[in-house]
Design a protein around this motif. Structure first.
Motif, PDB file in Angstrom:
ATOM      1  N   GLY A 199       0.746  -1.294   0.162  1.00  0.00           N
ATOM      2  CA  GLY A 199      -0.146  -0.041  -0.062  1.00  0.00           C
ATOM      3  C   GLY A 199       0.764   1.118  -0.026  1.00  0.00           C
ATOM      4  O   GLY A 199       2.059   1.300  -0.171  1.00  0.00           O
ATOM      5  N   ALA A 200       0.252   2.327   0.445  1.00  0.00           N
ATOM      6  CA  ALA A 200       0.737   3.676   0.316  1.00  0.00           C
ATOM      7  C   ALA A 200       2.140   3.762   0.965  1.00  0.00           C
ATOM      8  O   ALA A 200       2.207   3.297   2.125  1.00  0.00           O
ATOM      9  CB  ALA A 200      -0.361   4.532   0.855  1.00  0.00           C
ATOM     10  N   ILE A 201       3.016   4.502   0.338  1.00  0.00           N
ATOM     11  CA  ILE A 201       4.460   4.502   0.939  1.00  0.00           C
ATOM     12  C   ILE A 201       5.078   6.010   0.575  1.00  0.00           C
ATOM     13  O   ILE A 201       4.550   6.734  -0.363  1.00  0.00           O
ATOM     14  CB  ILE A 201       5.135   3.458   0.319  1.00  0.00           C
ATOM     15  CG1 ILE A 201       6.488   3.054   1.228  1.00  0.00           C
ATOM     16  CG2 ILE A 201       5.632   3.581  -1.269  1.00  0.00           C
ATOM     17  CD1 ILE A 201       7.012   1.871   0.935  1.00  0.00           C
ATOM     18  N   MET A 202       5.957   6.215   1.333  1.00  0.00           N
ATOM     19  CA  MET A 202       6.814   7.529   1.234  1.00  0.00           C
ATOM     20  C   MET A 202       8.282   7.088   0.720  1.00  0.00           C
ATOM     21  O   MET A 202       8.547   5.852   1.238  1.00  0.00           O
ATOM     22  CB  MET A 202       6.830   8.473   2.252  1.00  0.00           C
ATOM     23  CG  MET A 202       5.629   9.023   2.740  1.00  0.00           C
ATOM     24  SD  MET A 202       5.875  10.243   3.843  1.00  0.00           S
ATOM     25  CE  MET A 202       6.189   9.391   5.229  1.00  0.00           C
ATOM     26  N   ALA A 203       8.918   7.937  -0.043  1.00  0.00           N
ATOM     27  CA  ALA A 203      10.225   7.458  -0.561  1.00  0.00           C
ATOM     28  C   ALA A 203      11.222   7.102   0.701  1.00  0.00           C
ATOM     29  O   ALA A 203      11.877   6.303   0.542  1.00  0.00           O
ATOM     30  CB  ALA A 203      10.788   8.620  -1.247  1.00  0.00           C
ATOM     31  N   ARG A 204      11.150   7.771   1.768  1.00  0.00           N
ATOM     32  CA  ARG A 204      12.015   7.545   3.043  1.00  0.00           C
ATOM     33  C   ARG A 204      11.741   6.103   3.551  1.00  0.00           C
ATOM     34  O   ARG A 204      12.729   5.783   4.106  1.00  0.00           O
ATOM     35  CB  ARG A 204      11.861   8.777   3.972  1.00  0.00           C
ATOM     36  CG  ARG A 204      10.567   8.578   4.729  1.00  0.00           C
ATOM     37  CD  ARG A 204      10.630   9.897   5.858  1.00  0.00           C
ATOM     38  NE  ARG A 204       9.332   9.878   6.705  1.00  0.00           N
ATOM     39  CZ  ARG A 204       8.572  10.793   7.170  1.00  0.00           C
ATOM     40  NH1 ARG A 204       9.058  12.073   7.147  1.00  0.00           N
ATOM     41  NH2 ARG A 204       7.489  10.466   7.833  1.00  0.00           N
ATOM     42  N   GLU A 205      10.826   5.647   3.263  1.00  0.00           N
ATOM     43  CA  GLU A 205      10.459   4.408   3.752  1.00  0.00           C
ATOM     44  C   GLU A 205      11.088   3.186   3.082  1.00  0.00           C
ATOM     45  O   GLU A 205      11.249   2.109   3.739  1.00  0.00           O
ATOM     46  CB  GLU A 205       9.184   4.007   3.953  1.00  0.00           C
ATOM     47  CG  GLU A 205       8.261   4.911   5.008  1.00  0.00           C
ATOM     48  CD  GLU A 205       6.756   4.790   4.781  1.00  0.00           C
ATOM     49  OE1 GLU A 205       6.294   4.136   5.798  1.00  0.00           O
ATOM     50  OE2 GLU A 205       5.963   5.142   3.856  1.00  0.00           O
ATOM     51  N   ILE A 229       3.096  10.943  -0.300  1.00  0.00           N
ATOM     52  CA  ILE A 229       2.886   9.465  -0.195  1.00  0.00           C
ATOM     53  C   ILE A 229       2.160   8.976  -1.365  1.00  0.00           C
ATOM     54  O   ILE A 229       1.056   9.397  -2.176  1.00  0.00           O
ATOM     55  CB  ILE A 229       1.730   9.485   0.993  1.00  0.00           C
ATOM     56  CG1 ILE A 229       2.131  10.254   2.334  1.00  0.00           C
ATOM     57  CG2 ILE A 229       1.310   8.178   1.179  1.00  0.00           C
ATOM     58  CD1 ILE A 229       1.196  10.407   3.368  1.00  0.00           C
ATOM     59  N   TYR A 230       2.788   7.784  -1.582  1.00  0.00           N
ATOM     60  CA  TYR A 230       2.601   7.347  -3.250  1.00  0.00           C
ATOM     61  C   TYR A 230       1.593   6.071  -2.937  1.00  0.00           C
ATOM     62  O   TYR A 230       1.711   5.204  -2.213  1.00  0.00           O
ATOM     63  CB  TYR A 230       3.754   6.845  -4.010  1.00  0.00           C
ATOM     64  CG  TYR A 230       4.819   8.098  -4.433  1.00  0.00           C
ATOM     65  CD1 TYR A 230       4.747   8.776  -5.455  1.00  0.00           C
ATOM     66  CD2 TYR A 230       5.550   8.320  -3.462  1.00  0.00           C
ATOM     67  CE1 TYR A 230       5.764   9.562  -5.927  1.00  0.00           C
ATOM     68  CE2 TYR A 230       6.517   9.404  -3.590  1.00  0.00           C
ATOM     69  CZ  TYR A 230       6.816  10.056  -4.687  1.00  0.00           C
ATOM     70  OH  TYR A 230       7.702  11.026  -5.132  1.00  0.00           O
ATOM     71  N   ASP A 231       0.693   5.916  -3.741  1.00  0.00           N
ATOM     72  CA  ASP A 231      -0.026   4.699  -4.051  1.00  0.00           C
ATOM     73  C   ASP A 231      -0.466   4.415  -5.499  1.00  0.00           C
ATOM     74  O   ASP A 231      -0.442   5.342  -6.142  1.00  0.00           O
ATOM     75  CB  ASP A 231      -1.256   4.950  -2.985  1.00  0.00           C
ATOM     76  CG  ASP A 231      -1.723   3.468  -2.527  1.00  0.00           C
ATOM     77  OD1 ASP A 231      -1.536   2.218  -3.020  1.00  0.00           O
ATOM     78  OD2 ASP A 231      -2.608   3.497  -1.711  1.00  0.00           O
ATOM     79  N   LEU A 232      -1.192   3.023  -5.718  1.00  0.00           N
ATOM     80  CA  LEU A 232      -1.612   2.981  -6.874  1.00  0.00           C
ATOM     81  C   LEU A 232      -2.705   3.799  -7.464  1.00  0.00           C
ATOM     82  O   LEU A 232      -3.534   4.188  -6.439  1.00  0.00           O
ATOM     83  CB  LEU A 232      -2.082   1.185  -6.862  1.00  0.00           C
ATOM     84  CG  LEU A 232      -1.213   0.094  -6.713  1.00  0.00           C
ATOM     85  CD1 LEU A 232      -2.002  -1.062  -6.865  1.00  0.00           C
ATOM     86  CD2 LEU A 232      -0.180   0.136  -7.954  1.00  0.00           C
ATOM     87  N   VAL A 233      -2.954   4.434  -8.456  1.00  0.00           N
ATOM     88  CA  VAL A 233      -3.607   5.180  -8.743  1.00  0.00           C
ATOM     89  C   VAL A 233      -5.138   4.912  -8.923  1.00  0.00           C
ATOM     90  O   VAL A 233      -6.201   5.678  -8.275  1.00  0.00           O
ATOM     91  CB  VAL A 233      -3.634   5.678 -10.438  1.00  0.00           C
ATOM     92  CG1 VAL A 233      -3.809   4.656 -11.465  1.00  0.00           C
ATOM     93  CG2 VAL A 233      -4.065   6.868 -10.808  1.00  0.00           C
ATOM     94  N   ARG A 263      -6.308   3.072  -6.249  1.00  0.00           N
ATOM     95  CA  ARG A 263      -6.799   3.381  -5.001  1.00  0.00           C
ATOM     96  C   ARG A 263      -6.933   4.786  -4.411  1.00  0.00           C
ATOM     97  O   ARG A 263      -7.106   4.869  -3.260  1.00  0.00           O
ATOM     98  CB  ARG A 263      -5.785   2.573  -4.096  1.00  0.00           C
ATOM     99  CG  ARG A 263      -5.668   1.093  -4.532  1.00  0.00           C
ATOM    100  CD  ARG A 263      -4.942   0.248  -3.304  1.00  0.00           C
ATOM    101  NE  ARG A 263      -3.498   0.285  -3.227  1.00  0.00           N
ATOM    102  CZ  ARG A 263      -2.532  -0.639  -3.095  1.00  0.00           C
ATOM    103  NH1 ARG A 263      -3.084  -1.951  -3.362  1.00  0.00           N
ATOM    104  NH2 ARG A 263      -1.363  -0.507  -2.980  1.00  0.00           N
ATOM    105  N   VAL A 264      -6.270   5.646  -5.215  1.00  0.00           N
ATOM    106  CA  VAL A 264      -6.457   6.955  -4.807  1.00  0.00           C
ATOM    107  C   VAL A 264      -7.667   7.802  -5.787  1.00  0.00           C
ATOM    108  O   VAL A 264      -8.270   8.551  -5.096  1.00  0.00           O
ATOM    109  CB  VAL A 264      -5.189   7.814  -5.137  1.00  0.00           C
ATOM    110  CG1 VAL A 264      -5.306   9.289  -5.052  1.00  0.00           C
ATOM    111  CG2 VAL A 264      -3.898   7.133  -4.521  1.00  0.00           C
ATOM    112  N   ILE A 265      -7.471   7.507  -7.248  1.00  0.00           N
ATOM    113  CA  ILE A 265      -8.546   8.464  -7.840  1.00  0.00           C
ATOM    114  C   ILE A 265      -9.707   7.640  -8.098  1.00  0.00           C
ATOM    115  O   ILE A 265      -9.637   6.377  -8.856  1.00  0.00           O
ATOM    116  CB  ILE A 265      -7.704   8.955  -9.206  1.00  0.00           C
ATOM    117  CG1 ILE A 265      -6.726  10.028  -8.800  1.00  0.00           C
ATOM    118  CG2 ILE A 265      -8.861   9.600 -10.084  1.00  0.00           C
ATOM    119  CD1 ILE A 265      -5.919  10.239  -9.742  1.00  0.00           C
TER     120      ILE A 265
END
Length: 397
Positions: free
Chosen positions: A138-144, A185-189, A191-193
């Motif tokens: 799922g959603a994640i940030m680059a620093r993770e 915070i990035y996630d599959l498109v 799951r967001v739009i």
């Protein structure tokens, strides 16, 4: 000349199209905020917070009852807005998402080759790993997912997984699900739009038509180059071909420049002249604009329409700056009257005004300075500070 649009009419029309032609005091609901962003087209996002982040100041300058939590809900909960690129990272209505798929395809064609030159061969080795991680976790940030031992720099020194996240965002596989301390915070498109904004698919011809038509609507009048530049989705030649193909819907107008000289040929929809009288005079109050405000994004157009030369001097070495690091334009009614250098000192609870520059012929009259003081008080409250501090020598003699 029957098709001449006076400079004052041109400014009034353009300010109305950009959401700056009405009083900023009317209560703005969450649906109203979505409509405002739809009407102006996009709101640029920038990390600099000298006073307030660009997207918040852009919206506050148009309506001072704007609530940040409404923007967050529209972006992160409702999916009614999304983040992607125009000329820079921007907030856009999700109703435009299906048109952006053409940009995604273009990005796929050019990014890998461009970034390979930047990062070197094999830079995309982390792509599959990163994609699968987001699918799985799922959603994640680059620093993770930062590689051990990697030393961050800027965009020029992204770690491989950060590069992968940005690539999948730019090409429409990922979307920005939110931000934490302004970090994406990035996630599959999907799951967001919301799914309703993905369909129907748009043909290339319909995409070009939408891009040109929607740009001209928000500009009021424009050259084919300005039409192409509005979204930064098309080439000037594509916009020129659209103008030729839709000549029966358009009329050529001559726009009077602010500082004299020859009127500039432009295009407007066929009713542009007959509806000029329907646009209100801009409110006489002074408003502080973000350096990234869409109204002044096209610097050459700004200079022609308002007689106001403006450049951001962030990247100019300090000794060579004419004004300052991050200087805010001032709009009074339908005129850009000057610029102001200031910074919010949140530790001390003050908005510190360092310097004011008024344009030639603009007087620092008592009434004008009272209007500026009132606007700075409103901006201070919006920025979360209690008072205004004036640095010695801030005011022009």
């Amino acid at each position: 000349m029957t098709n001449l649009i006076s400079n004052s009419d041109a400014r009034r029309l353009f300010l109305a199209k950009q959401g700056l032609g009405v009083s900023p005091n009317k209560a703005l609901t969450k649906p109203g905020l979505l409509q405002l962003i739809h009407d102006i087209g996009f709101v640029q996002v920038d990390s600099i917070q000298t006073v307030e982040r660009a997207h918040h100041l852009i919206l506050f300058s148009r309506n001072q009852t704007y609530k940040r939590e409404h923007l967050t809900a529209l972006l992160e909960k409702d999916g009614s807005l999304f983040e992607h690129w125009t000329h820079d990272a921007s907030i856009l209505p999700s109703a435009f998402f299906r048109y952006w798929k053409h940009k995604f395809r273009h990005e796929e064609e050019v990014l890998v080759e461009r970034w390979r030159k930047w990062r070197g061969e094999g830079f995309e080795d982390a792509f599959d790993e990163t994609y699968e991680r987001v699918v799985r976790d799922g959603a994640i940030m680059a620093r993770e997912i930062k590689a051990d031992g990697h030393v961050s720099g800027g965009w020029w020194n992204w770690h491989p997984n950060k590069t992968a996240l940005e690539y999948f965002w730019r090409t429409g596989k990922f979307a920005i699900a939110g931000r934490s301390n302004f970090q994406k915070i990035y996630d599959l498109v999907e799951r967001v739009i919301p799914a309703e904004f993905h369909e129907p698919e748009v043909s290339r011809d319909d995409f070009v038509d939408w891009a040109c038509r929607s740009a001209l609507t928000r500009l009021g009048f424009a050259t084919h180059g300005e039409i192409a530049a509005f979204w930064n989705l098309l080439s000037p030649d594509e916009a020129k071909a659209w103008v030729v193909a839709h000549r029966d819907e358009l009329t050529e107008v001559m726009i009077e420049p602010a500082l004299g000289g020859k009127p500039r040929p432009s295009w407007g929809f066929s009713d542009v002249l007959s509806t000029l009288g329907s646009y209100p005079e801009a409110p006489p109050r002074i408003r502080v604009l973000s350096p990234f405000d869409p109204m002044i994004r096209d610097r050459n157009r700004t200079e022609r329409l308002f007689g106001f030369f403006y450049r951001i001097e962030i990247f100019v070495p300090e000794p060579k700056r004419e004004y300052g690091y991050y200087v805010f334009p001032l709009l009074e009614g339908d005129r850009l009257i000057g610029r102001i250098d200031m910074k919010a000192d949140r530790k001390n609870g003050s908005l510190d005004v360092k310097r004011l520059w008024l344009e030639p012929g603009v007087r620092a009259s008592a009434g004008r300075m009272d209007r500026l003081e009132a606007e700075l008080q409103r901006l201070a409250r919006f920025s979360g500070v209690e008072k205004i501090g004036y640095v010695e020598g801030w005011r022009p003699a």
